[in-house]
Design a protein around this motif. Structure first.
Motif, mmCIF file in Angstrom:
data_model
loop_
_atom_site.group_PDB
_atom_site.id
_atom_site.type_symbol
_atom_site.label_atom_id
_atom_site.label_comp_id
_atom_site.label_asym_id
_atom_site.label_seq_id
_atom_site.Cartn_x
_atom_site.Cartn_y
_atom_site.Cartn_z
ATOM 1 N N UNK A 138 87.914 -11.973 -70.951
ATOM 2 C CA UNK A 138 88.434 -10.692 -71.454
ATOM 3 C C UNK A 138 87.303 -9.749 -71.875
ATOM 4 N N UNK A 139 86.756 -9.071 -70.889
ATOM 5 C CA UNK A 139 85.668 -8.139 -71.123
ATOM 6 C C UNK A 139 86.122 -6.751 -70.669
ATOM 7 N N UNK A 140 86.085 -5.809 -71.576
ATOM 8 C CA UNK A 140 86.562 -4.455 -71.302
ATOM 9 C C UNK A 140 85.809 -3.816 -70.137
ATOM 10 N N UNK A 141 84.503 -3.941 -70.133
ATOM 11 C CA UNK A 141 83.710 -3.328 -69.065
ATOM 12 C C UNK A 141 84.047 -3.950 -67.711
ATOM 13 N N UNK A 142 84.250 -5.247 -67.697
ATOM 14 C CA UNK A 142 84.578 -5.922 -66.441
ATOM 15 C C UNK A 142 85.923 -5.419 -65.913
ATOM 16 N N UNK A 143 86.903 -5.251 -66.785
ATOM 17 C CA UNK A 143 88.219 -4.782 -66.346
ATOM 18 C C UNK A 143 88.158 -3.351 -65.816
ATOM 19 N N UNK A 144 87.410 -2.488 -66.497
ATOM 20 C CA UNK A 144 87.305 -1.116 -66.010
ATOM 21 C C UNK A 144 86.581 -1.077 -64.670
ATOM 22 N N UNK A 145 85.550 -1.884 -64.520
ATOM 23 C CA UNK A 145 84.828 -1.946 -63.253
ATOM 24 C C UNK A 145 85.734 -2.471 -62.144
ATOM 25 N N UNK A 146 86.507 -3.519 -62.435
ATOM 26 C CA UNK A 146 87.421 -4.086 -61.435
ATOM 27 C C UNK A 146 88.489 -3.077 -61.011
ATOM 28 N N UNK A 147 89.017 -2.319 -61.952
ATOM 29 C CA UNK A 147 90.017 -1.311 -61.603
ATOM 30 C C UNK A 147 89.427 -0.234 -60.696
ATOM 31 N N UNK A 148 88.227 0.198 -61.019
ATOM 32 C CA UNK A 148 87.586 1.209 -60.183
ATOM 33 C C UNK A 148 87.332 0.667 -58.778
ATOM 34 N N UNK A 149 86.827 -0.549 -58.685
ATOM 35 C CA UNK A 149 86.560 -1.150 -57.377
ATOM 36 C C UNK A 149 87.860 -1.428 -56.612
ATOM 37 N N UNK A 150 88.914 -1.779 -57.310
ATOM 38 C CA UNK A 150 90.213 -1.994 -56.645
ATOM 39 C C UNK A 150 90.683 -0.711 -55.978
ATOM 40 N N UNK A 151 90.476 0.411 -56.648
ATOM 41 C CA UNK A 151 90.835 1.689 -56.056
ATOM 42 C C UNK A 151 90.045 1.966 -54.794
ATOM 43 N N UNK A 152 88.769 1.608 -54.811
ATOM 44 C CA UNK A 152 87.951 1.802 -53.618
ATOM 45 C C UNK A 152 88.423 0.924 -52.467
ATOM 46 N N UNK A 153 88.911 -0.253 -52.777
ATOM 47 C CA UNK A 153 89.394 -1.161 -51.727
ATOM 48 C C UNK A 153 90.720 -0.673 -51.156
ATOM 49 N N UNK A 154 91.580 -0.143 -52.012
ATOM 50 C CA UNK A 154 92.916 0.287 -51.580
ATOM 51 C C UNK A 154 92.874 1.630 -50.836
ATOM 52 N N UNK A 155 91.901 2.480 -51.125
ATOM 53 C CA UNK A 155 91.855 3.832 -50.559
ATOM 54 C C UNK A 155 91.895 3.879 -49.035
ATOM 55 N N UNK A 156 91.112 3.084 -48.301
ATOM 56 C CA UNK A 156 91.191 3.189 -46.840
ATOM 57 C C UNK A 156 92.532 2.730 -46.274
ATOM 58 N N UNK A 157 93.223 1.861 -47.008
ATOM 59 C CA UNK A 157 94.501 1.327 -46.523
ATOM 60 C C UNK A 157 95.654 2.275 -46.822
ATOM 61 N N UNK A 158 95.612 2.914 -47.988
ATOM 62 C CA UNK A 158 96.695 3.798 -48.419
ATOM 63 C C UNK A 158 96.116 5.187 -48.683
ATOM 64 N N UNK A 159 96.246 6.099 -47.719
ATOM 65 C CA UNK A 159 95.523 7.371 -47.792
ATOM 66 C C UNK A 159 95.963 8.351 -48.878
ATOM 67 N N UNK A 160 97.206 8.382 -49.279
ATOM 68 C CA UNK A 160 97.625 9.400 -50.249
ATOM 69 C C UNK A 160 97.388 8.928 -51.676
ATOM 70 N N UNK A 161 96.827 9.815 -52.477
ATOM 71 C CA UNK A 161 96.498 9.444 -53.855
ATOM 72 C C UNK A 161 97.749 9.232 -54.703
ATOM 73 N N UNK A 162 98.830 9.917 -54.370
ATOM 74 C CA UNK A 162 100.060 9.735 -55.139
ATOM 75 C C UNK A 162 100.573 8.310 -54.991
ATOM 76 N N UNK A 163 100.525 7.782 -53.784
ATOM 77 C CA UNK A 163 100.969 6.409 -53.564
ATOM 78 C C UNK A 163 100.031 5.425 -54.246
ATOM 79 N N UNK A 164 98.724 5.692 -54.182
ATOM 80 C CA UNK A 164 97.769 4.796 -54.844
ATOM 81 C C UNK A 164 97.982 4.802 -56.346
ATOM 82 N N UNK A 165 98.229 5.982 -56.922
ATOM 83 C CA UNK A 165 98.452 6.036 -58.369
ATOM 84 C C UNK A 165 99.795 5.437 -58.766
ATOM 85 N N UNK A 166 100.757 5.476 -57.852
ATOM 86 C CA UNK A 166 102.037 4.811 -58.137
ATOM 87 C C UNK A 166 101.828 3.309 -58.283
#
Length: 195
Positions: A121-149
């Motif tokens: 349970x490390x705050x920095x690790x979780x924020x980093x993982x969330x940011x990287x998850x977004x980078x991984x999902x972006x090429x697969x799901x092009x619209x930001x509204x769907x990604x934010x959903x």
């Protein structure tokens, strides 16, 4: 507020919107407009007031305005419905449908919980993982509204699991890292859109 007050407010808003739309239709037709232009302005006035008073959901007001334009011949149907015939509209509906199905299934919720169990349970690790998850999902799901959903419930789950209060600094940091990863880093990919 009780249900009667909410109903009365919406009923008053509906009556006011319809009255104002009708009053616009009763105006003398200006020199630069024809009757269909006046119908358009009347429906736009009523629709805007319906949205302001939150009488109906936004999508319903939009559909009602579209129907009024087509039925009253204020706008030719080819023009009014042109946006729905494009492949990009079908693509956006499909992507948002997939995002809704993934959210409803709880897939990302369970992935988030499993990830939280495996990582310290490390705050920095979780924020980093969330940011990287977004980078991984972006090429697969092009619209930001769907990604934010997808990202919003995911970040909420992480925030609640870490024990952050609603609207606390920690919760805001988790939400911001999801926002940055799932929307603002889209410029790195040709298929990612920020809108």
């Amino acid at each position: 507020r009780n249900a009667a007050q909410i109903f009365d407010g919406k009923l008053l808003g509906l009556m006011f919107a319809l009255t104002m739309g009708w009053l616009v239709l009763q105006l003398p037709t200006p020199a630069l407009l024809d009757a269909s232009g006046l119908y358009f302005l009347g429906s736009l006035t009523a629709g805007t007031l319906l949205l302001m008073f939150n009488v109906y959901d936004e999508y319903l007001v939009g559909i009602l305005m579209l129907l009024f334009w087509v039925v009253s011949d204020a706008v030719p149907s080819e023009v009014a419905l042109a946006g729905f015939s494009r492949t990009s509209w079908c693509f956006v509906v499909a992507v948002l449908g997939i995002a809704a199905a993934v959210n409803k299934s709880g897939l990302f919720h369970s992935i988030a919980l499993r990830t939280l169990r495996r990582i310290s349970p490390d705050y920095r690790m979780y924020t980093w993982l969330l940011t990287m998850s977004g980078l991984i999902v972006t090429p697969v799901m092009p619209t930001s509204k769907a990604r934010m959903a997808i990202a919003a419930p995911l970040s909420k789950t992480i925030s609640e699991t870490m024990g952050f209060e609603r609207r606390s600094n920690g919760s805001a940091g988790i939400g911001l890292s999801a926002y940055v990863g799932f929307t603002q880093c889209a410029f790195m990919f040709l298929t990612g859109a920020t809108s």
